[in-house]
Scaffold this motif. Structure first.
Motif, short mmCIF file in Angstrom:
data_model
loop_
_atom_site.label_atom_id
_atom_site.label_comp_id
_atom_site.label_asym_id
_atom_site.label_seq_id
_atom_site.Cartn_x
_atom_site.Cartn_y
_atom_site.Cartn_z
N SER A 161 0.81 -1.22 0.00
CA SER A 161 0.00 0.00 0.00
C SER A 161 0.83 1.27 0.00
N ASP A 162 2.18 1.13 0.10
CA ASP A 162 3.05 2.30 0.01
C ASP A 162 4.14 2.09 -1.04
N ASP A 163 3.86 1.24 -2.05
CA ASP A 163 4.81 1.02 -3.14
C ASP A 163 4.96 2.29 -3.98
N PHE A 164 6.04 2.35 -4.73
CA PHE A 164 6.34 3.50 -5.58
C PHE A 164 5.17 3.85 -6.49
N ASP A 165 4.66 2.85 -7.24
CA ASP A 165 3.58 3.12 -8.19
C ASP A 165 2.26 3.43 -7.49
N VAL A 166 2.09 2.92 -6.29
CA VAL A 166 0.90 3.25 -5.50
C VAL A 166 0.94 4.73 -5.09
N ILE A 167 2.09 5.18 -4.61
CA ILE A 167 2.25 6.58 -4.23
C ILE A 167 2.00 7.49 -5.43
N ALA A 168 2.56 7.11 -6.58
CA ALA A 168 2.37 7.93 -7.78
C ALA A 168 0.89 8.02 -8.16
N GLY A 169 0.18 6.91 -8.04
CA GLY A 169 -1.26 6.94 -8.34
C GLY A 169 -2.03 7.80 -7.37
N HIS A 170 -1.68 7.72 -6.09
CA HIS A 170 -2.34 8.58 -5.10
C HIS A 170 -2.09 10.06 -5.38
N GLY A 171 -0.95 10.34 -6.00
CA GLY A 171 -0.63 11.74 -6.31
C GLY A 171 -1.64 12.40 -7.23
N SER A 172 -2.41 11.60 -7.97
CA SER A 172 -3.44 12.17 -8.84
C SER A 172 -4.44 12.99 -8.04
N THR A 173 -4.63 12.62 -6.79
CA THR A 173 -5.52 13.40 -5.91
C THR A 173 -5.00 14.81 -5.75
N GLY A 174 -3.69 14.94 -5.56
CA GLY A 174 -3.08 16.25 -5.39
C GLY A 174 -3.17 17.10 -6.65
N ILE A 175 -3.01 16.46 -7.81
CA ILE A 175 -3.15 17.19 -9.07
C ILE A 175 -4.55 17.78 -9.18
N GLU A 176 -5.55 16.98 -8.86
CA GLU A 176 -6.93 17.45 -8.96
C GLU A 176 -7.21 18.58 -7.98
N ILE A 177 -6.71 18.46 -6.76
CA ILE A 177 -6.92 19.52 -5.77
C ILE A 177 -6.24 20.81 -6.24
N GLY A 178 -5.01 20.68 -6.72
CA GLY A 178 -4.28 21.87 -7.18
C GLY A 178 -4.95 22.55 -8.35
N ARG A 179 -5.53 21.78 -9.24
CA ARG A 179 -6.21 22.37 -10.40
C ARG A 179 -7.54 22.98 -10.01
N ASP A 180 -8.26 22.36 -9.08
CA ASP A 180 -9.58 22.85 -8.70
C ASP A 180 -9.52 24.01 -7.72
#
Length: 207
Positions: free
Chosen positions: A138-157
């Motif tokens: 649940s804290d693998d590299f690709d998992v962290i990268a996928g979770h980062g999509s949340t931050g992109i959406e927050i930053g854009r909105d």
């Protein structure tokens, strides 16, 4: 050690788009606070973002069987992701897991193994070896990268958000959000909270 970059998060955001919902920011009445309702995701938590990215990457490399240990949400996310990519899934859950989450993982096609909480990790690793399955942590590299999509959406909105409050489980979510949010808007300050709020992935607040 390789760190997750904004390029990794951007690629993950594109990769997972067909499988996740772009949740909105909802403003609380009378407050300068927005909540991002990740409980609207297909598996009712943000975990699906990271799991889809990780499983998709593994499927691209020809991996045919994934395994994960979880208290419930990550297991459902891995099961959902595996089903979407034609990959076999096994999930190890504690005997304290709610039947709702156990049943959901099974309905999504995963083989569910129930063990006492203290044996979750050991059982997962032992089964991975025996079944030739790849562990999705649940804290693998690709998992962290996928979770980062949340931050992109927050930053854009909410580009002028002063602070993003993020609940912490194993730090995969705040790590991904921090990478994305700081790249989208450097003035944003990610802040972690240990409050046990299930299925909620953060909020933007103007200073």
């Amino acid at each position: 050690m390789t760190l997750v970059t904004m390029a990794d998060v951007t690629a993950a955001t594109t990769r997972i788009a067909p499988y996740v919902r772009r949740t909105p920011l909802l403003r609380l009445p009378g407050e300068r606070l927005w909540i991002k309702p990740e409980n609207r995701q297909h598996t009712h938590s943000f975990k699906v973002r990271g799991a889809v990215n990780a499983v998709a990457r593994l499927a691209e490399r020809g991996v045919g069987h994934v395994i994960a240990q979880s208290s419930g949400n990550h297991a459902q996310a891995v099961a959902y992701s595996a089903a979407g990519h034609g990959v076999r899934a096994t999930v190890v859950l504690p005997d304290t897991a709610p039947e709702l989450k156990v049943g959901a993982a099974r309905r999504l096609g995963a083989e569910v193994v129930i063990v006492p909480p203290a044996l979750r990790e050991h059982t997962c690793l032992a089964l991975a070896d025996r079944l030739a399955a790849t562990v999705v942590g649940s804290d693998d590299f690709d998992v962290i990268a996928g979770h980062g999509s949340t931050g992109i959406e927050i930053g854009r909105d909410l580009s002028d958000a002063g602070t993003i409050l993020v609940p912490v489980c194993n730090a995969g979510l705040p790590a991904g959000i921090a990478v994305a949010a700081k790249a989208v808007h450097p003035a944003i300050s990610p802040s972690c909270s240990w409050a046990p709020i299930s299925g909620w992935s953060g909020a933007g607040r103007r200073p």
